[in-house]
Design a protein around this motif. Structure first.
Motif, PDB file in Angstrom:
ATOM      1  N   PHE A   1      39.439  38.996  52.485  1.00 20.37           N
ATOM      2  CA  PHE A   1      39.884  39.767  51.322  1.00 20.37           C
ATOM      3  C   PHE A   1      39.787  41.264  51.602  1.00 20.37           C
ATOM      4  N   PHE A   2      38.668  41.670  52.187  1.00 19.79           N
ATOM      5  CA  PHE A   2      38.498  43.087  52.518  1.00 19.79           C
ATOM      6  C   PHE A   2      39.561  43.535  53.522  1.00 19.79           C
ATOM      7  N   ASN A   3      39.813  42.699  54.526  1.00 18.91           N
ATOM      8  CA  ASN A   3      40.820  43.041  55.533  1.00 18.91           C
ATOM      9  C   ASN A   3      42.210  43.176  54.916  1.00 18.91           C
ATOM     10  N   THR A   4      42.511  42.298  53.966  1.00 23.55           N
ATOM     11  CA  THR A   4      43.815  42.358  53.301  1.00 23.55           C
ATOM     12  C   THR A   4      43.982  43.681  52.569  1.00 23.55           C
ATOM     13  N   LEU A   5      42.967  44.090  51.831  1.00 27.07           N
ATOM     14  CA  LEU A   5      43.029  45.360  51.113  1.00 27.07           C
ATOM     15  C   LEU A   5      43.169  46.532  52.080  1.00 27.07           C
ATOM     16  N   GLU A   6      42.443  46.479  53.194  1.00 25.86           N
ATOM     17  CA  GLU A   6      42.551  47.549  54.182  1.00 25.86           C
ATOM     18  C   GLU A   6      43.946  47.599  54.787  1.00 25.86           C
ATOM     19  N   SER A   7      44.549  46.424  55.000  1.00 25.91           N
ATOM     20  CA  SER A   7      45.907  46.390  55.552  1.00 25.91           C
ATOM     21  C   SER A   7      46.921  46.979  54.585  1.00 25.91           C
ATOM     22  N   LEU A   8      46.580  46.986  53.291  1.00 25.82           N
ATOM     23  CA  LEU A   8      47.452  47.580  52.280  1.00 25.82           C
ATOM     24  C   LEU A   8      47.208  49.075  52.127  1.00 25.82           C
ATOM     25  N   GLY A   9      46.252  49.606  52.904  1.00 25.70           N
ATOM     26  CA  GLY A   9      46.012  51.046  52.917  1.00 25.70           C
ATOM     27  C   GLY A   9      44.862  51.511  52.057  1.00 25.70           C
ATOM     28  N   PHE A  10      44.111  50.593  51.449  1.00 29.85           N
ATOM     29  CA  PHE A  10      42.998  51.002  50.599  1.00 29.85           C
ATOM     30  C   PHE A  10      41.767  51.354  51.436  1.00 29.85           C
ATOM     31  N   ASP A  11      40.987  52.295  50.933  1.00 29.01           N
ATOM     32  CA  ASP A  11      39.690  52.635  51.516  1.00 29.01           C
ATOM     33  C   ASP A  11      38.667  51.722  50.831  1.00 29.01           C
ATOM     34  N   VAL A  12      38.228  50.699  51.544  1.00 32.06           N
ATOM     35  CA  VAL A  12      37.492  49.594  50.928  1.00 32.06           C
ATOM     36  C   VAL A  12      35.982  49.746  51.063  1.00 32.06           C
ATOM     37  N   ILE A  13      35.301  49.618  49.935  1.00 30.16           N
ATOM     38  CA  ILE A  13      33.848  49.463  49.921  1.00 30.16           C
ATOM     39  C   ILE A  13      33.594  47.996  49.592  1.00 30.16           C
ATOM     40  N   GLY A  14      33.236  47.213  50.606  1.00 30.68           N
ATOM     41  CA  GLY A  14      33.124  45.776  50.424  1.00 30.68           C
ATOM     42  C   GLY A  14      31.800  45.336  49.836  1.00 30.68           C
ATOM     43  N   HIS A  15      31.860  44.402  48.899  1.00 28.45           N
ATOM     44  CA  HIS A  15      30.667  43.826  48.287  1.00 28.45           C
ATOM     45  C   HIS A  15      30.788  42.303  48.348  1.00 28.45           C
ATOM     46  N   PRO A  16      30.308  41.686  49.437  1.00 28.41           N
ATOM     47  CA  PRO A  16      30.419  40.225  49.555  1.00 28.41           C
ATOM     48  C   PRO A  16      29.343  39.507  48.747  1.00 28.41           C
ATOM     49  N   HIS A  42      31.777  30.999  45.082  1.00 28.97           N
ATOM     50  CA  HIS A  42      31.653  30.488  43.702  1.00 28.97           C
ATOM     51  C   HIS A  42      30.549  31.224  42.926  1.00 28.97           C
ATOM     52  N   TYR A  43      30.316  32.471  43.253  1.00 28.24           N
ATOM     53  CA  TYR A  43      29.223  33.226  42.638  1.00 28.24           C
ATOM     54  C   TYR A  43      29.473  33.470  41.151  1.00 28.24           C
ATOM     55  N   ASP A  44      28.400  33.357  40.361  1.00 23.77           N
ATOM     56  CA  ASP A  44      28.474  33.652  38.927  1.00 23.77           C
ATOM     57  C   ASP A  44      28.110  35.121  38.704  1.00 23.77           C
ATOM     58  N   PHE A  45      29.119  35.938  38.504  1.00 21.80           N
ATOM     59  CA  PHE A  45      28.884  37.368  38.301  1.00 21.80           C
ATOM     60  C   PHE A  45      28.287  37.625  36.923  1.00 21.80           C
ATOM     61  N   SER A  46      27.586  38.753  36.808  1.00 20.78           N
ATOM     62  CA  SER A  46      27.093  39.225  35.522  1.00 20.78           C
ATOM     63  C   SER A  46      27.720  40.582  35.232  1.00 20.78           C
ATOM     64  N   LEU A  47      27.747  40.941  33.956  1.00 25.20           N
ATOM     65  CA  LEU A  47      28.299  42.246  33.598  1.00 25.20           C
ATOM     66  C   LEU A  47      27.496  43.369  34.236  1.00 25.20           C
ATOM     67  N   ALA A  48      26.187  43.186  34.326  1.00 27.72           N
ATOM     68  CA  ALA A  48      25.333  44.221  34.899  1.00 27.72           C
ATOM     69  C   ALA A  48      25.714  44.511  36.347  1.00 27.72           C
ATOM     70  N   GLU A  49      26.039  43.458  37.092  1.00 24.76           N
ATOM     71  CA  GLU A  49      26.440  43.652  38.493  1.00 24.76           C
ATOM     72  C   GLU A  49      27.749  44.413  38.582  1.00 24.76           C
ATOM     73  N   LEU A  50      28.689  44.086  37.720  1.00 29.13           N
ATOM     74  CA  LEU A  50      29.983  44.760  37.762  1.00 29.13           C
ATOM     75  C   LEU A  50      29.887  46.191  37.261  1.00 29.13           C
ATOM     76  N   LEU A  51      29.013  46.421  36.290  1.00 23.20           N
ATOM     77  CA  LEU A  51      28.876  47.768  35.718  1.00 23.20           C
ATOM     78  C   LEU A  51      28.344  48.776  36.727  1.00 23.20           C
ATOM     79  N   GLN A  52      27.633  48.300  37.757  1.00 21.98           N
ATOM     80  CA  GLN A  52      27.065  49.241  38.735  1.00 21.98           C
ATOM     81  C   GLN A  52      28.137  49.896  39.610  1.00 21.98           C
ATOM     82  N   TYR A  53      29.321  49.282  39.653  1.00 21.41           N
ATOM     83  CA  TYR A  53      30.413  49.856  40.451  1.00 21.41           C
ATOM     84  C   TYR A  53      31.270  50.734  39.541  1.00 21.41           C
TER      85      TYR A  53
END
Length: 376
Positions: A269-284, A288-299
């Motif tokens: 996924f990170f490689n795909t974004l980079e191939s599209l020209g984005f400057d990627v900060i990857g967060h693996p 099937h991870y269960d995200f929380s709002l707190a985790e997303l809010l930090q970005y």
């Protein structure tokens, strides 16, 4: 960083310390061999469905592109008038509520994120259960006119007999140190590929002419292959509600983005974004991870881009939050930063030729003039 992520990174780096686990891999390999042989000779029983079953899986741990491939195949078969159904283990769902049918209102914490995505993209009849026989029974009770069942990630589930097997191999990722678990990331030895119908998941290429070369000639056909074609970024909020839209410019090539991914192989996924020209900060994150709002809010400093599979869970998370309490400014800003990068599996023409031959051998006929060519 989770243990799963650490081990995944070690596999990809071919870390030397993994060889200390080789005795465990030998034991795992012996058990795998004996188990498969027991099914083959009838010491362990396996279930034969009343209609043909096509299994799509891989011999490695981690994502190989199976879900986009299944979506592409379902769309292809539906366009050609073949009634297809899908079954899955329903990983990440609630097994106490299975077997269960998957529909447009199903939740990922009940039936799994991948089944939700498959049904959302195709509207296909689908059932989930770790017991594949129960999943098939549930599916056929609800959709008795189904002609073909596609089993998602059931390659090692030898309790289910299959008529067609497609094994997906991530050609870009390779096989690491080519060892079985846990020394390497192989579920089965590479000898499993011998004589099998293998779909090689290649990197996107600028020159796509090889995807359009016909395999209908007297020479041996090219290898069966697929690639993932990235579509336009979509605002995640658009997937939730058409009301109260927040105007936000789409991130463009050259923009810095947070790439948040909980799939089997986040680096793709990170490689795909980079191939599209984005400057990627990857967060693996783990698969099937269960995200929380707190985790997303930090970005909070740059737009957040996620996969379609992760979007299924994040959509449910945001919907639950909205239902429970009024939106805060922080929440609204998070929603405005969330973007999805959909991808479409593009198959080589000989994949469809191969599929047509396999279906014909099973007595399943389709319109040969529809949907046989790969889009450019």
């Amino acid at each position: 960083m989770s243990i799963e992520t650490i081990i995944t990174n070690a596999w990809q780096r071919k870390a030397a310390w993994l060889w200390l686990l080789l005795p465990i891999s030998w034991l795992y390999g012996l058990i795998t061999l004996l188990r498969r042989h027991a099914y083959k000779v009838g010491l362990l029983s396996s279930y034969r469905a009343p209609i043909p079953v096509m299994v799509i899986g891989n011999i490695s741990v981690g994502g190989s592109g199976k879900t986009p491939l299944i979506i592409a195949l379902v769309n292809h078969l539906q366009k050609r008038g073949i009634k297809v159904g899908v079954i899955s283990r329903g990983y990440g769902g609630d097994t106490s509520q299975m077997p269960a049918l998957v529909n447009a209102t199903s939740l990922p914490n009940v039936v799994g994120d991948e089944p939700c995505l498959i049904v959302h993209m195709t509207g296909v009849a689908m059932a989930v259960c770790p017991n594949r026989q129960q999943a098939i029974t549930t599916l056929l009770d609800a959709a008795p006119d189904v002609q073909l069942i596609i089993a998602d990630d059931g390659l090692q589930h030898y309790a289910l007999k299959r008529d067609i097997e497609w094994i997906v191999v991530d050609a870009a990722r390779g096989f690491g140190n080519e060892q079985l678990l846990p020394t390497g990331f192989l579920r089965e030895p590479m000898s499993r590929l011998e004589g099998a119908h293998v779909i090689y998941h290649d990197k996107p290429k600028t020159d796509l002419s090889h995807y359009h070369e016909s395999s209908k000639n007297s020479h041996p056909p090219e290898r069966l292959s697929m690639r993932l074609q990235a579509d336009r970024l979509q605002h995640l909020w658009d997937l939730i509600s058409s009301e109260n839209q927040i105007n936000r410019a789409v991130p463009t090539s050259g923009s810095r983005v947070h790439a948040v991914s909980g799939i089997g192989y986040p680096q793709r996924f990170f490689n795909t974004l980079e191939s599209l020209g984005f400057d990627v900060i990857g967060h693996p994150y783990p698969d099937h991870y269960d995200f929380s709002l707190a985790e997303l809010l930090q970005y909070s400093d740059y737009p957040i881009v996620v996969t379609s599979k992760d979007a299924v869970k994040i959509k449910a998370l945001l919907s639950d939050y909205t239902a429970e309490q009024a939106s805060s400014d922080e929440y609204a800003q998070l929603v405005s930063r969330l973007w999805v990068l959909p991808v479409t599996a593009v198959l080589s023409d000989n994949c469809y030729d191969n599929l047509n031959q396999q279906l014909k051998a099973l007595g399943i006929e389709a319109d040969s003039d529809v949907g046989t060519k790969t889009p450019s």
